[in-house]
Enzyme design. Structure first.
Site, short mmCIF file in Angstrom:
data_model
loop_
_atom_site.label_atom_id
_atom_site.label_comp_id
_atom_site.label_asym_id
_atom_site.label_seq_id
_atom_site.Cartn_x
_atom_site.Cartn_y
_atom_site.Cartn_z
N LYS A 174 0.83 -1.21 0.00
CA LYS A 174 0.00 0.00 0.00
C LYS A 174 0.86 1.26 0.00
O LYS A 174 0.61 2.20 -0.75
CB LYS A 174 -0.93 0.00 1.23
CG LYS A 174 -1.89 -1.18 1.27
CD LYS A 174 -2.71 -1.22 2.55
CE LYS A 174 -1.90 -1.57 3.78
NZ LYS A 174 -1.36 -2.95 3.80
N HIS A 221 4.44 0.82 6.33
CA HIS A 221 4.27 1.07 4.90
C HIS A 221 5.60 1.50 4.30
O HIS A 221 6.15 2.55 4.66
CB HIS A 221 3.19 2.14 4.68
CG HIS A 221 1.82 1.69 5.11
ND1 HIS A 221 0.70 2.46 5.05
CD2 HIS A 221 1.40 0.49 5.62
CE1 HIS A 221 -0.35 1.77 5.49
NE2 HIS A 221 0.06 0.58 5.86
N GLN A 237 -3.33 -2.27 7.21
CA GLN A 237 -3.65 -3.69 7.32
C GLN A 237 -4.34 -4.17 6.04
O GLN A 237 -4.15 -3.57 4.99
CB GLN A 237 -4.51 -4.00 8.56
CG GLN A 237 -3.78 -3.85 9.89
CD GLN A 237 -3.64 -2.42 10.36
OE1 GLN A 237 -4.62 -1.71 10.47
NE2 GLN A 237 -2.44 -2.00 10.67
P1 GDP Z 1 2.25 -2.19 3.08
O1 GDP Z 1 2.13 -2.43 4.54
O2 GDP Z 1 1.03 -2.64 2.33
O3 GDP Z 1 2.62 -0.78 2.72
O4 GDP Z 1 3.44 -3.12 2.57
P2 GDP Z 1 4.87 -3.32 3.31
O5 GDP Z 1 5.70 -2.12 3.08
O6 GDP Z 1 4.69 -3.78 4.70
O7 GDP Z 1 5.40 -4.60 2.54
C1 GDP Z 1 5.57 -4.60 1.15
C2 GDP Z 1 7.05 -4.92 0.86
O8 GDP Z 1 7.19 -5.27 -0.50
C3 GDP Z 1 7.95 -3.74 1.09
O9 GDP Z 1 9.21 -4.19 1.50
C4 GDP Z 1 8.05 -3.11 -0.30
O10 GDP Z 1 9.22 -2.36 -0.48
C5 GDP Z 1 8.03 -4.32 -1.17
N1 GDP Z 1 7.43 -4.19 -2.50
C6 GDP Z 1 6.36 -3.44 -2.87
N2 GDP Z 1 6.07 -3.67 -4.16
C7 GDP Z 1 6.95 -4.58 -4.60
C8 GDP Z 1 7.15 -5.26 -5.86
O11 GDP Z 1 6.42 -5.08 -6.82
N3 GDP Z 1 8.17 -6.16 -5.91
C9 GDP Z 1 8.99 -6.41 -4.86
N4 GDP Z 1 9.95 -7.32 -5.01
N5 GDP Z 1 8.84 -5.80 -3.68
C10 GDP Z 1 7.83 -4.91 -3.55
P1 IMO Z 2 0.18 -2.95 7.24
O1 IMO Z 2 -0.60 -1.66 7.24
C1 IMO Z 2 0.39 -7.14 8.38
C2 IMO Z 2 -1.45 -8.27 12.18
C3 IMO Z 2 -0.54 -8.71 13.29
C4 IMO Z 2 -1.46 -9.66 14.03
C5 IMO Z 2 -2.81 -8.99 13.92
C6 IMO Z 2 -3.21 -8.14 15.10
O2 IMO Z 2 1.64 -2.78 7.24
O3 IMO Z 2 -0.33 -3.83 6.14
P2 IMO Z 2 -2.40 -5.82 16.12
O4 IMO Z 2 -1.04 -5.27 16.37
O5 IMO Z 2 -3.21 -5.02 15.17
O6 IMO Z 2 -3.14 -6.14 17.38
O7 IMO Z 2 -2.15 -7.24 15.43
O8 IMO Z 2 -2.76 -8.18 12.76
N1 IMO Z 2 -1.14 -6.95 11.61
C7 IMO Z 2 -0.58 -6.76 10.41
N2 IMO Z 2 -0.12 -7.65 9.51
N3 IMO Z 2 0.42 -5.82 8.10
C8 IMO Z 2 -0.06 -4.92 8.97
O9 IMO Z 2 -0.19 -3.60 8.67
C9 IMO Z 2 -0.55 -5.37 10.22
N4 IMO Z 2 -1.07 -4.76 11.30
C10 IMO Z 2 -1.43 -5.74 12.14
O10 IMO Z 2 0.61 -9.35 12.79
O11 IMO Z 2 -1.52 -10.88 13.35
MG MG Z 3 3.19 -3.36 6.09
#
Ligand code: GDP
Ligand code: IMO
Ligand code: MG
Length: 424
Positions: free
Chosen positions: A15, A40, A223
């Site tokens: 995201k 994020h 999430q």
């Molecule tokens: P969010 O919580 O939805 O914002 O996602 P996160 O940042 O927690 O996890 C997504 C991970 O995948 C991060 O490390 C990003 O840098 C990485 N990422 C996002 N898009 C891509 C993609 O298209 N390819 C790869 N290999 N990594 C990606």
């Molecule tokens: P983003 O925005 C992935 C998961 C935790 C746990 C459950 C409850 O980065 O996608 P909490 O701390 O909310 O009580 O945890 O939800 N969890 C996530 N998993 N991405 C997240 O956020 C999360 N935020 C909470 O691992 O299973």
């Molecule tokens: Mg995340």
């Protein structure tokens, strides 16, 4: 005009990356729920940056970033996030706004989270331990402290009353936890002062005004839909509505103002923390997805569980949210698999079904797969759609047909630039 962007799986779909990519099309980026449990990740110009509470449009000078009333804010985490932004010399004071109605995470909320998880033992949720559950409990229990409260001269009295109640509750847990509250409180009050240097606003009113001025707003979810308090895999969920409805309550926007609902999903599936995950892989393929996808939590560093794409769950999330377009992330991570499995149905209590039943525990649900051809090409340097391997195009078309929603973005790497746009 308001568009929504939200995760369709168990979080971490990418995201942050896509909000950052799309920010140039919007005037305001508004987070509507969750708190520092989110992580994020944004990558651009050789920088990698993780945001927890601050919306993912913050790196664009032109965009206002709003933390909505549905968000829970830990001043300590927020302060650290601000500090990490200093090297970028962003003009934040005018561009980062906080809703007075957002609730505050106290140090004792974090301790309660810890005590609750410790007491659950092997049934623990796998919470990020950021105090999310206890803070939303105080919100719905009508005991919470809001950002607007800390502007009042006597707010510390309110704080002390709630803290004392929490300490009592912590004592009632059968499992004891170790803590020293003094330094935690000191850090908290110090961070509250930093927070006060930002603009607190009545954000529902602000958003109404901005809409009248014709401003374009993107609501950023945290999430994912399967972690939604109502529609997720309860009780292994978070404590807020992560689905489209959460944007209405978390920002005070009316449903008929929403235009696009952008649903974001990984080309496979991951989950961090406990709870059912029908397509989870425990074999070499699962290990490969985790390694190639670098699947470690952006907030806690925990290894994410990995598995194939689950169309049953994805269709459910698309329906609950009213998704109008899809963004598929991490297509590059699937490169190198000779074949790719996609779960199309569940075998549930002896029957073949294609909807999400009440309980998707592996006791009841067995995934049924269709096998598609894989591809073996490095996608991370691609900058045009016609360079995609035909097997990946087949995968995309297959998903669009099955899900009945167009895929408008295919992401092939973590960087801003590694984003391919398709016509909707
Ligand atoms: P969010 O919580 O939805 O914002 O996602 P996160 O940042 O927690 O996890 C997504 C991970 O995948 C991060 O490390 C990003 O840098 C990485 N990422 C996002 N898009 C891509 C993609 O298209 N390819 C790869 N290999 N990594 C990606
Ligand atoms: P983003 O925005 C992935 C998961 C935790 C746990 C459950 C409850 O980065 O996608 P909490 O701390 O909310 O009580 O945890 O939800 N969890 C996530 N998993 N991405 C997240 O956020 C999360 N935020 C909470 O691992 O299973
Ligand atoms: Mg995340």
């Amino acid at each position: 005009m308001i568009d929504l962007l939200l995760g369709l799986q168990w979080g971490d779909e990418g995201k942050g990356k896509i909000v950052d990519v799309l920010t140039k099309k919007y005037d305001i980026i508004a987070r509507f729920q969750g708190g520092p449990n989110a992580g994020h990740t944004l990558e651009f110009d050789g920088h990698k940056h993780v945001l927890h509470t601050i919306p993912s449009g913050i790196f664009h000078d032109s965009a206002v970033n709003l933390v909505g009333n549905g968000v829970v804010i830990d001043p300590v985490v927020f302060k650290k996030e601000l500090e990490k932004l200093t090297p970028y010399k962003l003009n934040i004071s005018h561009r980062l706004l906080i809703s007075r109605k957002a609730h505050v995470i106290l140090p004792t909320h974090r301790l309660l989270d810890q005590a609750s998880e410790a007491a659950k033992g092997s049934a623990k949720i796998g919470s990020t331990l950021k105090g999310i559950g206890p803070t939303y409990m105080d919100k719905t229990g009508r005991n919470g402290i809001r950002i607007g409260d800390i502007e009042a001269p006597d707010w510390k009295e309110k704080y002390r009353a709630l803290r004392d109640k929490h300490l009592q509750m912590i004592e009632n847990y059968k499992v004891a936890i170790d803590f020293d509250l003094d330094p935690l409180e000191q850090e908290f009050f110090d961070a509250v002062e930093t927070l006060k240097s930002l603009q607190f606003i009545d954000s529902e009113h602000y958003l109404e005004q901005q809409q009248r001025l014709g401003k374009r707003i993107l609501a950023e979810g945290a999430q994912g839909s399967l972690l939604d308090i109502d529609f997720g895999t309860y009780p292994y969920v978070t404590s807020s509505n992560t689905t489209a409805a959460g944007a209405c309550t978390g920002l005070g926007i009316a449903p008929n103002r929403i235009q696009k609902v952008i649903g974001i999903f990984k080309a496979y599936t991951t989950r961090v923390g406990s709870g059912p995950f029908p397509t989870e892989l425990f074999d070499e393929n699962g290990i490969t997805l985790g390694r190639v996808g670098n699947e470690f939590g952006a907030t806690t560093g925990r290894a994410r569980r990995c598995g194939w794409l689950d169309l049953v769950a994805l269709k459910y999330a698309i329906t609950v949210n009213g998704v109008t377009e899809l963004n598929m992330m991490k297509a590059d991570v699937l490169s190198g698999f000779p074949s790719i499995e996609v779960c199309t149905h569940y075998r549930y209590k002896g029957e073949l079904i294609d909807h999400l039943p009440f309980d998707i525990d592996s006791k009841y649900v067995e995934p049924v797969y269709e096998t598609l051809k894989g591809w073996n090409a490095d996608l991370t340097g691609l900058n045009s759609l016609d360079q995609l391997p035909h097997e990946l195009n087949d995968y995309i078309h297959y998903l669009e047909t099955a899900l009945e929603v167009p895929i408008t973005i295919v992401s092939v790497g973590p960087d801003r630039s590694q984003t391919l746009f398709r016509n909707s």
